[in-house]
Design an enzyme around this catalytic site. Structure first.
Site, PDB file in Angstrom:
ATOM      1  N   ASN A  88      71.772  78.842 126.283  1.00 12.73           N
ATOM      2  CA  ASN A  88      72.952  78.010 126.525  1.00 12.73           C
ATOM      3  C   ASN A  88      73.026  76.875 125.511  1.00 12.73           C
ATOM      4  OD1 ASN A  88      75.113  77.531 128.705  1.00 12.73           O
ATOM      5  ND2 ASN A  88      74.259  75.486 128.363  1.00 12.73           N
ATOM      6  N   GLU A 104      76.726  79.762 123.770  1.00 13.15           N
ATOM      7  CA  GLU A 104      77.844  79.124 123.062  1.00 13.15           C
ATOM      8  C   GLU A 104      77.651  79.147 121.545  1.00 13.15           C
ATOM      9  OE1 GLU A 104      76.539  78.060 125.847  1.00 13.15           O
ATOM     10  OE2 GLU A 104      78.172  77.669 127.267  1.00 13.15           O
ATOM     11  N   ASP A 129      82.802  56.682 130.409  1.00 10.67           N
ATOM     12  CA  ASP A 129      83.104  58.089 130.121  1.00 10.67           C
ATOM     13  C   ASP A 129      84.570  58.251 129.716  1.00 10.67           C
ATOM     14  OD1 ASP A 129      83.064  60.975 130.092  1.00 10.67           O
ATOM     15  OD2 ASP A 129      81.245  60.849 131.286  1.00 10.67           O
TER      16      ASP A 129
HETATM   17 MN    MN Z   1      77.100  77.699 129.094  1.00  6.81          MN
END
Ligand code: MN
Length: 447
Positions: free
Chosen positions: A141, A204, A253
């Site tokens: 990932n 990804e 954020d």
């Molecule tokens: Mn992922």
């Protein structure tokens, strides 16, 4: 394809602003980026107080630059992203790369991390693409996470309960730490891929490689069982502890407000690699780059979902005022009465964090807030065209929602023209003019 090659490409297009005066990483750089927010240039801060390194920021700060990075025009963008999500390609693993020019022992005090906002807990890394493997090695990932700098060797990582969280939980249950690479200074395609909502199990980096037409190369890290792009500027190698946690935050954020503080795991940095003259990449929290990187992949999802309920979805804008995350404006070609509401439902289904959505006809420019407001003013009747959904899961980033449970209320506004009444009632009236007149107007200037 690397961040460097992209910066050269942008230099030629006069997108880069070189800041040669000395600036501080504490508040001064964030202040400059924020001052020029929305369609701002790429900033190259060439002289820093107390650091030798340069800082680059706002790389993906405009849609145009993101399109340039992927070699597409605006209307091809969503298609390109979706195709890469569907057909990820394994990148080639190479022995060596520019990022391995310097391999050092961990010392985070030499890196120019930025301190962004007044009450932030301290310096933060905001541009990090983190790669990890599952304990059994079957899943890889890559995702973007913010990291709070704790000391010379430690960071706190915000793990939103998604894929890396799942890998970390599984490792923790097996009494193990999880080994990671933290890439800083990557090509925009890597950033976009790592922000993409692909299912658990899809790496990804494979998506990035598809976006980069098979030109991504990875290297294996020296001190951690993880991979990183060979052409990165800087890589931190580390381990997310299965045991040690700290209070992470306060930190601003995407909405520009302080996120709640939470117990989050500690990362021990075990090695650092970088190019000899590396550039540190910064992303301003809540800046236009942050909103675009987070929002664009979701726009593509909404576009795809809406395309299934109406013959044509023209454009989607997760607007800047909605922080690139909470508000969507969708323009469609409506065919039947009621299509507008189905579009709203499709948009909410595609992006669970979406709070307010407006659907308009294709004559409205989704990027022009005044045009959208005009459509609401002249085509929308609250008693007929308003959709309210109570107690539904939304975004914990929204200060007005229940930030513990994520429960919120959602509103959909169908501002498409009713098909039951004549078009003349709703279309903007035109002034017919000759070509000659247009030329005349072009010559009118105030002296
Ligand atoms: Mn992922």
């Amino acid at each position: 394809m690397s961040l460097r090659s992209f910066l050269e490409q942008m230099e030629a297009k006069r997108e880069n602003l070189h800041v040669t005066d000395e600036v501080s990483t504490r508040f001064e750089i964030p202040f400059i980026i924020k001052k020029w927010d929305d369609e701002g240039p790429i900033f190259l801060f060439e002289k820093l107080k107390n650091f030798e390194t340069k800082v680059v920021a706002n790389i993906c700060g405009t849609r145009k630059r993101i399109c340039d990075a992927l070699g597409v025009c605006q209307i091809e963008l969503y298609g390109k992203l979706i195709e890469a999500w569907r057909s990820p390609r394994k990148p080639e693993i190479v022995e060596n790369g520019p990022v391995k020019e310097i391999i050092e022992k961990p010392d985070l005090s030499k890196i120019p991390f930025l301190t962004h906002f007044e009450k932030d807990a301290g310096p933060y890394i905001t541009s990090a693409v983190i790669h990890a493997k599952s304990v059994d090695g079957s899943v890889e990932n890559a995702s973007v996470h913010r990291l709070q700098v704790l000391d010379k060797k430690h960071l706190a990582i915000r793990l939103v309960p998604r894929h890396l969280y799942k890998l970390w939980r599984t490792a923790k249950e097996a009494d193990k730490d999880i080994e990671i690479s933290i890439s800083i200074g990557v090509h925009p395609a890597v950033m976009l891929a790592a922000s993409s909502p692909v299912p658990f199990g899809v790496n990804e980096f494979d998506v990035a490689n598809a976006l980069m037409d098979n030109s991504l190369r990875l290297i294996k890290c020296e001190h951690a069982d993880a991979y990183a792009p060979a052409e990165d500027e800087l890589v931190l190698e580390g381990r997310i502890s299965g045991i040690r946690e700290v209070i992470e935050g306060p930190f601003v954020d995407i909405t520009g407000t302080y996120d709640v503080e939470r117990r989050q795991p500690v990362v021990e940095v075990v090695g650092i690699m970088h190019r000899k003259d590396y550039v540190y990449q910064a992303v301003l929290p809540s800046g236009s780059e942050h909103r675009l990187l987070m929002g664009l992949p979701r726009e593509a999802l909404i576009w795809e979902s809406v395309s299934k309920v109406v013959p044509k979805a023209n454009a989607v804008n997760l607007s800047l005022g909605g922080s690139g995350w909470l508000h969507a404006i969708v323009s469609v070609e409506k065919q039947l009465e009621g299509d507008g509401k189905n579009v709203l439902l499709a948009a909410f289904a595609a992006h669970p964090s979406l709070k307010h959505a407006v659907v308009v006809d294709s004559d409205i420019d989704v990027y022009d807030a005044t045009d959208v407001e005009w459509a609401i003013a002249t085509r929308f009747q609250a008693s007929e065209d308003l959709l309210i959904i109570k107690n539904v899961r939304g975004s914990t980033l929204d200060s007005s929602a229940d930030q513990e449970t994520g429960l919120t209320s959602k509103v959909g506004i169908d501002a498409t023209c009713p098909l039951t009444r004549s078009d003349d009632k709703f279309k903007r009236a035109k002034i017919p003019v000759s070509k000659h007149f247009k030329e005349l107007v072009r010559k009118l200037v105030i002296v």
